[in-house]
Motif scaffolding. Sequence first.
Motif: not given
Lengths: 449, 449
Positions: A304-312
Amino acid sequence: MVSPEASHFQSSPMAKYAGARTRPVFCFSDVVLFLGGAFMSLILVWSFFSFSSISPNLSFSAVKTDESTKCSRGIDMRYDPTDPVFYDDPDLSYTIEKPVKGWDEKRRRWLELHPSFIPGSENRTVMITGSQSGPCKNPIGDHLLLRFFKNKVDYCRIHGHDIFYSNALLHPKMNSYWAKLPAVKAAMIAHPEAEWIWWVDSDALFTDMDFTPPFRRYRNHNLVVHGWPGVVYNDRSWTALNAGVFLIRNCQWSMELIDTWTNMGPVSPEYAKWGQIQRSIFKDKLFPESDDQTALIYLLFKHREEYYPKIYLEGEYYFEGYWLEIVPGLANVTDRYLEMEREDATLRRRHAEKVSERYGAFREERFLRGERGGKGSLRRPFVTHFTGCQPCSGDHNKMYDGDTCWNGMIKAINFADNQVMRRYGFVHSDLGKTSPLQPVPFDYPDEPW
Amino acid sequence: MVSPEASHFQSSPMAKYAGARTRPVFCFSDVVLFLGGAFMSLILVWSFFSFSSISPNLSFSAVKTDESTKCSRGIDMRYDPTDPVFYDDPDLSYTIEKPVKGWDEKRRRWLELHPSFIPGSENRTVMITGSQSGPCKNPIGDHLLLRFFKNKVDYCRIHGHDIFYSNALLHPKMNSYWAKLPAVKAAMIAHPEAEWIWWVDSDALFTDMDFTPPFRRYRNHNLVVHGWPGVVYNDRSWTALNAGVFLIRNCQWSMELIDTWTNMGPVSPEYAKWGQIQRSIFKDKLFPESDDQTALIYLLFKHREEYYPKIYLEGEYYFEGYWLEIVPGLANVTDRYLEMEREDATLRRRHAEKVSERYGAFREERFLRGERGGKGSLRRPFVTHFTGCQPCSGDHNKMYDGDTCWNGMIKAINFADNQVMRRYGFVHSDLGKTSPLQPVPFDYPDEPW
């Protein structure tokens, strides 16, 4: 023994280039600051040349250039300086097997050397779609694919996007829903002028030809898909998002995502294990093989911490929408939009197709400002996705019979086509009937039919 | 009794607007002279705006504009001033029944009000193609149509043309080969920014993705078709030209030609008589009904002084070519082009698809300068036309069996696709095999496969 996850992330290039991932994404303004002066003088040169018949081609003046293809896009399609770029690097490969490194710098360098592509590069988009390389099993399958493709070409023409249709595998193992990843990667490399690659499944169509995605909303993200965080993190469903339509930023982060994503696919020695892992977390997944959609949800869920910030995860409108939810409401949407047109003469005004965005923007401002789309809304659905219909194979979900699918498709295609054909003076008076078209009376719909 | 010819020309609007016909065609430089100053200042304003995030939209600043669609084409797709233009004239119709008058002035006026469309307007081209509205009778027909359409979309993307697919009749009587005329007329009105409309039949494909038509050669003509004057005026054959592919200038002369042409078609009360007249002059015509191709040859033959000066019969290259003449030679053409690439590293250089024209222009200059195309030439055939194959109906000419057609199409489509896919890093190693593709080695073909 190394678990597939661990080995997967060891084999991923992401660890090595973590720096690249945290770096802010490729930014228009950097280039502009760096090139402002140069570009200003270039555009002045152009504006001079466009009044003379002298070839404005800077790199290749020996050859007569064709004004039409060059100027009509404001970009110089015949200028490619000899300065070395990533294309000249023997180690750079278009294939899915070999990671691309330092892509942001490589793309920036290319753009610096091709200043005519800088204006508009901020959100320049290339659409990619595709289907199998042979005829469909479903007798009307290819006819439907042809019409779905026409619809996408119409949308791209109205909004100035390029579109590419892929109908051959770029890797023999990356087939069916995995085929899009090699195609998207190759398109990213072939189109350094594009900031976004927009994948749209062959069975999805644009049912609002005026709407443009809110790119500003996505400025800090690198991937946009239709989905719901709650369903990813709480319900743990393999339908928490739909991977059939996505916008992916043409940057290093995306290159690395595609590598990681691909490593859960048929090319991976761990392919079978990834299927098991996906099913163990997302219980409603229907089949044992690892699929691209569950794989993406897995990355969001597990890292989550890696992908959620960049996947809208876009849920405010039908970035893509389930056809069964949409098709029954098309008649009401039609009535509402006709009502808007009766109310405001600007929307009834005939105009060149090329300036259609002006009227779409006006409608947004005057009638739709801040209105959410999606389920229950009377806003035109942006993208209608015939998930489960399988137009080409014909192996549709047994929940409904084929005719429900095919008739729904024709209705949705003609609903969209009416928005296009109005600008050519015609409409389908009945959404079930494709041809012949009816001429549109002047000032329609104010003037009775 | 009035002969159909006489009544035809009485009913033609051409007599009335002869003046318009003799007037020089719509000319870019007129507008430029008139607007030079205005446009220069506008482009300065743009170049300023493109460095800021302020909306450059002059007519509609309340609405946020999407930089990508506007700037990427150097044209302002959101600017449509309220000044009245022909679209606001209730008497102007898109339909084939009603003649358009004073089109040159109307188009010029529109362009004056949309200065961002002036650069590149000299030869800006919109391609139109299409097919029937329902599924094909031939089981692989729609699959072939899909691939033919993809090929045209590829060509248009590489050269910056818009493309429109028409799959519905705009007039119930104007069907089969007559359906193109209403579509072309509607496109002329919907695209005042375009100087040329390029009709290309659904069974024709681009087999030289780099070649651009020599527009300079056509600057004093309003219609370009593949044909031979000798065959029109001496042999009197209905195959003296091929009406399946043509460039028609978006001007008043063309509007009047379309009216005259249409008056020999199914909408005309004299339709049956026109068939008889055509057969009486062009003895080799195969069927009794008046057809669009023989009708055009008839106009050239019967009214030479009126039409021949404005209709360019292109015979120097395959503006469109007969597939049986072309397909057997594709292997030799492939070898010759690979030889050029072995000889000059510039042609082996990988590059962004968007700058492909630079390499096409280089090849022309270095290897093909002044070389004629057409029969017996080793120049890539520009357009390969599968005349007689009838991919959709499957009712092909009995001279050859269907497989000859279908296999020839796949071979020609993959021959063209290799030119496209090279820019995505892949090729079809065997023209008979569509998928999977093979990665192209760096510096191919210099480096052995």
